[in-house]
Design a protein around this motif. Structure first.
Motif, PDB file in Angstrom:
ATOM      1  N   TYR A 106       0.857  -1.191   0.000  1.00 11.42           N
ATOM      2  CA  TYR A 106       0.000   0.000   0.000  1.00 11.42           C
ATOM      3  C   TYR A 106       0.886   1.232   0.000  1.00 11.42           C
ATOM      4  O   TYR A 106       1.702   1.431   0.902  1.00 11.42           O
ATOM      5  N   ALA A 107       0.723   2.091  -1.008  1.00 15.96           N
ATOM      6  CA  ALA A 107       1.591   3.264  -1.169  1.00 15.96           C
ATOM      7  C   ALA A 107       1.231   4.361  -0.179  1.00 15.96           C
ATOM      8  O   ALA A 107       2.092   5.073   0.302  1.00 15.96           O
ATOM      9  N   SER A 108      -0.037   4.508   0.164  1.00 13.57           N
ATOM     10  CA  SER A 108      -0.455   5.597   1.061  1.00 13.57           C
ATOM     11  C   SER A 108      -1.588   5.075   1.931  1.00 13.57           C
ATOM     12  O   SER A 108      -1.707   3.887   2.139  1.00 13.57           O
ATOM     13  N   ASP A 109      -2.394   6.000   2.444  1.00 10.82           N
ATOM     14  CA  ASP A 109      -3.458   5.600   3.368  1.00 10.82           C
ATOM     15  C   ASP A 109      -4.659   4.978   2.659  1.00 10.82           C
ATOM     16  O   ASP A 109      -5.529   4.418   3.300  1.00 10.82           O
ATOM     17  N   ASP A 110      -4.711   5.114   1.344  1.00  7.75           N
ATOM     18  CA  ASP A 110      -5.918   4.602   0.684  1.00  7.75           C
ATOM     19  C   ASP A 110      -5.814   3.092   0.483  1.00  7.75           C
ATOM     20  O   ASP A 110      -4.855   2.442   0.898  1.00  7.75           O
ATOM     21  N   ASP A 111      -6.842   2.545  -0.137  1.00  7.76           N
ATOM     22  CA  ASP A 111      -6.926   1.092  -0.243  1.00  7.76           C
ATOM     23  C   ASP A 111      -6.268   0.540  -1.505  1.00  7.76           C
ATOM     24  O   ASP A 111      -6.297  -0.660  -1.751  1.00  7.76           O
ATOM     25  N   GLU A 112      -5.704   1.431  -2.319  1.00  5.77           N
ATOM     26  CA  GLU A 112      -5.102   0.955  -3.564  1.00  5.77           C
ATOM     27  C   GLU A 112      -3.737   0.329  -3.277  1.00  5.77           C
ATOM     28  O   GLU A 112      -3.014   0.778  -2.393  1.00  5.77           O
ATOM     29  N   THR A 139      -8.573 -10.233  -5.750  1.00  4.70           N
ATOM     30  CA  THR A 139      -8.583  -9.546  -7.049  1.00  4.70           C
ATOM     31  C   THR A 139      -7.975 -10.421  -8.148  1.00  4.70           C
ATOM     32  O   THR A 139      -8.188 -10.171  -9.329  1.00  4.70           O
ATOM     33  N   GLY A 140      -7.174 -11.397  -7.746  1.00  4.97           N
ATOM     34  CA  GLY A 140      -6.465 -12.239  -8.711  1.00  4.97           C
ATOM     35  C   GLY A 140      -5.127 -11.667  -9.137  1.00  4.97           C
ATOM     36  O   GLY A 140      -4.380 -12.291  -9.903  1.00  4.97           O
ATOM     37  N   ARG A 141      -4.776 -10.475  -8.622  1.00  2.84           N
ATOM     38  CA  ARG A 141      -3.553  -9.817  -9.097  1.00  2.84           C
ATOM     39  C   ARG A 141      -2.290 -10.512  -8.595  1.00  2.84           C
ATOM     40  O   ARG A 141      -1.269 -10.525  -9.294  1.00  2.84           O
ATOM     41  N   SER A 142      -2.334 -11.071  -7.392  1.00  4.40           N
ATOM     42  CA  SER A 142      -1.147 -11.798  -6.891  1.00  4.40           C
ATOM     43  C   SER A 142      -0.852 -12.994  -7.788  1.00  4.40           C
ATOM     44  O   SER A 142       0.290 -13.200  -8.217  1.00  4.40           O
ATOM     45  N   ILE A 143      -1.868 -13.781  -8.048  1.00  3.37           N
ATOM     46  CA  ILE A 143      -1.676 -14.992  -8.860  1.00  3.37           C
ATOM     47  C   ILE A 143      -1.210 -14.622 -10.267  1.00  3.37           C
ATOM     48  O   ILE A 143      -0.311 -15.263 -10.823  1.00  3.37           O
ATOM     49  N   ILE A 161      -4.673 -23.537 -11.078  1.00  3.03           N
ATOM     50  CA  ILE A 161      -4.685 -22.559  -9.981  1.00  3.03           C
ATOM     51  C   ILE A 161      -5.658 -23.059  -8.928  1.00  3.03           C
ATOM     52  O   ILE A 161      -6.825 -23.333  -9.234  1.00  3.03           O
ATOM     53  N   ALA A 162      -5.162 -23.195  -7.688  1.00  2.00           N
ATOM     54  CA  ALA A 162      -5.990 -23.736  -6.601  1.00  2.00           C
ATOM     55  C   ALA A 162      -6.157 -22.682  -5.517  1.00  2.00           C
ATOM     56  O   ALA A 162      -5.173 -22.086  -5.070  1.00  2.00           O
ATOM     57  N   ALA A 163      -7.409 -22.473  -5.091  1.00  2.00           N
ATOM     58  CA  ALA A 163      -7.692 -21.515  -4.006  1.00  2.00           C
ATOM     59  C   ALA A 163      -8.818 -22.079  -3.142  1.00  2.00           C
ATOM     60  O   ALA A 163      -9.671 -22.826  -3.626  1.00  2.00           O
ATOM     61  N   VAL A 164      -8.837 -21.689  -1.882  1.00  2.00           N
ATOM     62  CA  VAL A 164      -9.906 -22.165  -0.984  1.00  2.00           C
ATOM     63  C   VAL A 164     -11.144 -21.301  -1.159  1.00  2.00           C
ATOM     64  O   VAL A 164     -12.262 -21.816  -1.273  1.00  2.00           O
ATOM     65  N   ILE A 165     -10.962 -19.977  -1.157  1.00  2.00           N
ATOM     66  CA  ILE A 165     -12.099 -19.070  -1.323  1.00  2.00           C
ATOM     67  C   ILE A 165     -11.776 -18.077  -2.429  1.00  2.00           C
ATOM     68  O   ILE A 165     -10.686 -17.485  -2.454  1.00  2.00           O
ATOM     69  N   ALA A 166     -12.731 -17.900  -3.336  1.00  2.00           N
ATOM     70  CA  ALA A 166     -12.521 -17.012  -4.480  1.00  2.00           C
ATOM     71  C   ALA A 166     -13.654 -16.004  -4.561  1.00  2.00           C
ATOM     72  O   ALA A 166     -14.790 -16.278  -4.144  1.00  2.00           O
ATOM     73  N   SER A 167     -13.344 -14.838  -5.112  1.00  2.00           N
ATOM     74  CA  SER A 167     -14.386 -13.840  -5.396  1.00  2.00           C
ATOM     75  C   SER A 167     -14.776 -13.967  -6.868  1.00  2.00           C
ATOM     76  O   SER A 167     -13.950 -14.356  -7.703  1.00  2.00           O
ATOM     77  N   PRO A 168     -15.999 -13.575  -7.213  1.00  2.00           N
ATOM     78  CA  PRO A 168     -16.375 -13.564  -8.633  1.00  2.00           C
ATOM     79  C   PRO A 168     -15.465 -12.639  -9.443  1.00  2.00           C
ATOM     80  O   PRO A 168     -15.120 -12.952 -10.582  1.00  2.00           O
ATOM     81  N   GLU A 169     -15.044 -11.511  -8.813  1.00  2.00           N
ATOM     82  CA  GLU A 169     -14.171 -10.570  -9.528  1.00  2.00           C
ATOM     83  C   GLU A 169     -12.823 -11.225  -9.856  1.00  2.00           C
ATOM     84  O   GLU A 169     -12.290 -11.077 -10.959  1.00  2.00           O
ATOM     85  N   GLY A 170     -12.263 -11.942  -8.891  1.00  2.00           N
ATOM     86  CA  GLY A 170     -10.967 -12.595  -9.096  1.00  2.00           C
ATOM     87  C   GLY A 170     -11.046 -13.689 -10.150  1.00  2.00           C
ATOM     88  O   GLY A 170     -10.134 -13.841 -10.976  1.00  2.00           O
ATOM     89  N   ASP A 194     -14.585  -2.855   0.013  1.00  2.00           N
ATOM     90  CA  ASP A 194     -13.822  -1.680  -0.421  1.00  2.00           C
ATOM     91  C   ASP A 194     -12.319  -1.848  -0.226  1.00  2.00           C
ATOM     92  O   ASP A 194     -11.519  -1.123  -0.814  1.00  2.00           O
ATOM     93  N   HIS A 195     -11.927  -2.784   0.651  1.00  2.00           N
ATOM     94  CA  HIS A 195     -10.494  -3.052   0.883  1.00  2.00           C
ATOM     95  C   HIS A 195     -10.014  -4.244   0.043  1.00  2.00           C
ATOM     96  O   HIS A 195      -8.951  -4.791   0.306  1.00  2.00           O
ATOM     97  N   TYR A 196     -10.842  -4.669  -0.878  1.00  2.46           N
ATOM     98  CA  TYR A 196     -10.527  -5.806  -1.751  1.00  2.46           C
ATOM     99  C   TYR A 196     -10.383  -7.107  -0.959  1.00  2.46           C
ATOM    100  O   TYR A 196      -9.604  -7.989  -1.336  1.00  2.46           O
ATOM    101  N   TYR A 197     -11.110  -7.211   0.140  1.00  2.00           N
ATOM    102  CA  TYR A 197     -11.204  -8.473   0.873  1.00  2.00           C
ATOM    103  C   TYR A 197     -12.477  -9.197   0.444  1.00  2.00           C
ATOM    104  O   TYR A 197     -13.485  -8.569   0.086  1.00  2.00           O
ATOM    105  N   ILE A 198     -12.410 -10.521   0.510  1.00  2.00           N
ATOM    106  CA  ILE A 198     -13.548 -11.332   0.064  1.00  2.00           C
ATOM    107  C   ILE A 198     -14.622 -11.338   1.158  1.00  2.00           C
ATOM    108  O   ILE A 198     -14.328 -11.553   2.333  1.00  2.00           O
ATOM    109  N   VAL A 199     -15.887 -11.115   0.743  1.00  2.00           N
ATOM    110  CA  VAL A 199     -17.036 -11.131   1.644  1.00  2.00           C
ATOM    111  C   VAL A 199     -17.985 -12.255   1.215  1.00  2.00           C
ATOM    112  O   VAL A 199     -18.315 -12.349   0.036  1.00  2.00           O
ATOM    113  N   PRO A 200     -18.414 -13.136   2.152  1.00  2.00           N
ATOM    114  CA  PRO A 200     -18.057 -13.169   3.567  1.00  2.00           C
ATOM    115  C   PRO A 200     -16.638 -13.676   3.827  1.00  2.00           C
ATOM    116  O   PRO A 200     -16.070 -13.363   4.867  1.00  2.00           O
TER     117      PRO A 200
END
Ligand SMILES: O=P(O)(O)OC[C@H]1O[C@H](OP(=O)(O)OP(=O)(O)O)[C@H](O)[C@@H]1O
Ligand SMILES: O=c1cc[nH]c(=O)[nH]1
Ligand SMILES: [Mg+2]
Length: 214
Positions: A106-112, A139-143, A161-170, A194-200
């Motif tokens: 994280y470059a600054s205080d924001d979530d980007e 987000t899928g950006r790490s992978i 690619i194997a993951a336990v929990i995925a978002s539709p966006e990722g 908003d923090h790019y964490y998966i919900v739930p």
């Protein structure tokens, strides 16, 4: 795409325990459940790999069987990937292995954030089956970044690619950017927050497995 949540099995109990805010206090159980999902997913994935007919000598004769033509390369992203990776390695016990240090910077205080990568090691991937394992596909950006970085070691014959929990966006991101890779998932959740964490989701997998970081 394979998804444990689309069918009934014990895998869903282990994933439910990973999500459970009370059970998460037990880090040993959290790590072990990541490992158990990795073990079950390795078994499911093993069904689509190439095998060859082989004979094995027993004390009483010769048995015919099929064995993997070649063990895969297992690659993971630290930290959270380590227990999940161990589960895969318990089953693909002769696999070669690659490890990558990558994290959200994280470059600054924001979530980007940008994906920072400062450590990578792996075997020759030319013609191999590569399995990238990381419990959270947000987000899928790490992978995506790690996949391209791994190509310095050669072009794999196939990549999973194997993951336990995925978002539709990722999932959408990887299907667009890495359409050649096959996805193996525990569950597909609602969305990213908003923090790019998966919900739930389950929270921060790295912290839950190994403790908070500064
Ligand atoms: O799909 P993405 O949006 O790229 O996010 C997923 C990444 O986030 C987590 O790692 P994190 O950066 O939290 O590092 P950690 O394992 O050290 O906690 C997870 O293990 C993935 O590597
Ligand atoms: O939901 C998420 C997203 C990224 N990393 C995690 O550990 N959890
Ligand atoms: Mg983390």
């Amino acid at each position: 795409m394979f998804v444990f949540a689309h069918q009934s099995s014990l895998a869903n109990q282990y994933i439910a325990e990973l999500r459970d805010v009370n059970l998460q206090k037990d880090r040993l159980r959290f790590r072990r459940n990541l490992e158990r999902v990795g073990e079950l997913m390795a078994y499911e994935l093993s069904k689509v790999l190439p095998y060859q007919n082989t004979k094995v000598e027993t004390p009483l004769g010769i048995a015919e069987t099929q064995l993997l033509i070649r063990q895969p390369v297992l690659a993971t992203i630290m930290r959270a990937g380590l227990p999940f990776h161990q589960g895969f390695l318990n089953y693909f016990d002769h696999a070669d292995n690659a490890f990558v240090g990558a994290y959200r910077g994280y470059a600054s205080d924001d979530d980007e954030f940008e994906i920072e990568m400062d450590y990578i090691v792996g075997p020759d991937l030319t013609g191999r089956t590569l399995i990238l394992v990381d419990p959270m596909l947000a987000t899928g950006r790490s992978i995506e970044k790690v996949y391209h970085a791994m190509l310095r070691y050669g072009i794999p014959a196939q990549t999973h690619i194997a993951a336990v929990i995925a978002s539709p966006e990722g999932i959408g991101f990887l299907q667009e950017r890495l359409p050649q890779c096959r996805l193996w998932l525990g569950a597909i959740d609602e969305r990213l927050n908003d923090h790019y964490y998966i919900v739930p989701g389950l929270g921060d997998a790295g912290d839950l497995a190994f403790g908070p970081k500064v």
